[in-house]
Design a protein around this motif. Structure first.
Motif, short mmCIF file in Angstrom:
data_model
loop_
_atom_site.label_atom_id
_atom_site.label_comp_id
_atom_site.label_asym_id
_atom_site.label_seq_id
_atom_site.Cartn_x
_atom_site.Cartn_y
_atom_site.Cartn_z
N ALA A 143 -18.18 -8.20 2.23
CA ALA A 143 -17.46 -8.43 3.49
C ALA A 143 -16.79 -9.79 3.51
N THR A 144 -17.41 -10.78 2.88
CA THR A 144 -16.87 -12.15 2.90
C THR A 144 -15.62 -12.29 2.05
N THR A 145 -15.43 -11.41 1.07
CA THR A 145 -14.26 -11.55 0.19
C THR A 145 -12.95 -11.42 0.95
N ILE A 146 -12.98 -10.82 2.13
CA ILE A 146 -11.75 -10.70 2.91
C ILE A 146 -11.23 -12.06 3.32
N ARG A 147 -12.11 -13.08 3.32
CA ARG A 147 -11.72 -14.42 3.75
C ARG A 147 -10.76 -15.10 2.79
N PHE A 148 -10.74 -14.70 1.52
CA PHE A 148 -9.80 -15.35 0.61
C PHE A 148 -8.74 -14.41 0.05
N ASN A 155 -3.80 -10.34 -5.49
CA ASN A 155 -4.53 -9.17 -5.97
C ASN A 155 -4.47 -9.01 -7.49
N ASP A 156 -3.91 -9.98 -8.18
CA ASP A 156 -3.89 -9.94 -9.64
C ASP A 156 -4.61 -11.14 -10.26
N ILE A 176 -13.16 -3.33 0.09
CA ILE A 176 -12.51 -4.62 0.37
C ILE A 176 -12.15 -5.34 -0.93
N PRO A 177 -13.13 -5.63 -1.82
CA PRO A 177 -12.74 -6.32 -3.06
C PRO A 177 -11.90 -5.46 -4.00
N ILE A 178 -12.14 -4.13 -4.00
CA ILE A 178 -11.40 -3.27 -4.92
C ILE A 178 -9.91 -3.21 -4.55
N ILE A 179 -9.62 -2.90 -3.29
CA ILE A 179 -8.23 -2.71 -2.87
C ILE A 179 -7.51 -4.03 -2.67
N GLU A 180 -8.18 -4.98 -2.02
CA GLU A 180 -7.50 -6.23 -1.67
C GLU A 180 -7.41 -7.22 -2.83
N LEU A 181 -8.36 -7.15 -3.78
CA LEU A 181 -8.39 -8.14 -4.86
C LEU A 181 -8.24 -7.52 -6.25
N GLY A 182 -8.31 -6.20 -6.34
CA GLY A 182 -8.24 -5.58 -7.65
C GLY A 182 -7.10 -4.60 -7.85
N MET A 183 -6.27 -4.40 -6.81
CA MET A 183 -5.19 -3.42 -6.92
C MET A 183 -3.89 -3.95 -6.36
N TYR A 185 0.45 -2.47 -5.98
CA TYR A 185 1.14 -1.24 -5.59
C TYR A 185 1.05 -0.20 -6.70
N LYS A 186 0.27 0.86 -6.48
CA LYS A 186 0.09 1.95 -7.43
C LYS A 186 -0.42 1.47 -8.80
N LYS A 187 -1.15 0.37 -8.79
CA LYS A 187 -1.64 -0.16 -10.06
C LYS A 187 -3.00 -0.83 -9.87
N VAL A 188 -3.91 -0.57 -10.80
CA VAL A 188 -5.20 -1.25 -10.80
C VAL A 188 -5.08 -2.49 -11.67
N ASN A 189 -5.29 -3.65 -11.08
CA ASN A 189 -5.10 -4.90 -11.81
C ASN A 189 -6.36 -5.43 -12.48
N ALA A 190 -7.53 -4.98 -12.02
CA ALA A 190 -8.78 -5.53 -12.53
C ALA A 190 -9.66 -4.43 -13.10
#
Length: 217
Positions: A143-148, A155-156, A176-183, A185-190
């Motif tokens: 939940a805290t990852t939304i803060r940064f 997200n890359d 939250i971490p998957i979509i906001e920090l790991g993806m 547009y139509k691409k998985v970055n992590a």
């Protein structure tokens, strides 16, 4: 005694554990999540710590996010990593509420981790983008990852995202971490690594509003 500047293999694994580490390092599941399940004491955290150390050895460019459902689990992972890595590689992101708790300074984990954390001299300090460039490993609750998200880090930024205790968390928390920090547009970055015990009781939710509507159980 191991040289913290030169991390190497820290633990003796059985073959399944070795295979898990090797497959994460070779990014064999990408773009799908790599899943590790097991009961208490089966070595999930040990595998995660070992894998992260090897990531820093073999992929010096990589940035790693470790996120768990609870603060205690985050602290345990950070504490273990600090045994093998110098402090300047590990950043523990606490929420602002942690700074306001009287018990914080008596916490033995915090005594070790506070030097490189979001709480300095008892005051919460939100890290900036340069802070995230400085540290190779960032550890925070889901939940805290939304803060940064956003201005602080894109997200890359993270190349590997470990989500521990995922079976004890709700799906929105994990996303939250998957979509906001790991993806993007139509691409998985992590590379996403999900870890947990699927035999345990799932997430427990408390809602007074739901209870009033007859949905207490």
């Amino acid at each position: 005694k191991k040289d913290p500047e030169k991390p190497s293999e820290c633990f003796i694994f059985d073959q399944k554990q070795k295979s898990a580490v090797e497959n994460i390092l070779t990014e064999s599941a990408y773009p799908f999540p790599f899943v590790i399940t097991g009961g208490p004491g089966t070595g999930k955290t040990t595998v995660m710590v070992e894998t992260i150390i090897h990531i820093l050895e073999k992929k010096s460019w990589a940035h790693v996010l470790v996120t768990c459902q609870s603060n205690s689990a985050c602290d345990e992972v950070a504490f273990r990593l600090r045994k093998y890595l110098p402090p300047v590689k590990v950043y523990r992101f606490y929420s602002s509420t942690k700074a306001n708790k009287k018990s914080t300074n008596q916490d033995h984990y915090f005594a070790t981790l506070r030097e490189n954390s979001s709480i300095q001299n008892g005051v919460f300090e939100k890290p900036d983008h340069q802070c995230f460039l400085k540290y190779k490993i960032v550890i925070a609750t889901m939940a805290t990852t939304i803060r940064f998200v956003g201005k602080t880090v894109g997200n890359d930024h993270f190349d590997f995202i470990f989500i521990d205790e995922c079976c004890a968390a709700t799906e929105p928390e994990c996303l939250i971490p998957i979509i906001e920090l790991g993806m993007g547009y139509k691409k998985v970055n992590a590379n996403i690594i999900l870890m947990g015990d699927d035999k345990l009781l799932g997430p427990v939710l408390h809602s007074r509003h739901a209870a009033e509507l007859g949905l207490s159980n």
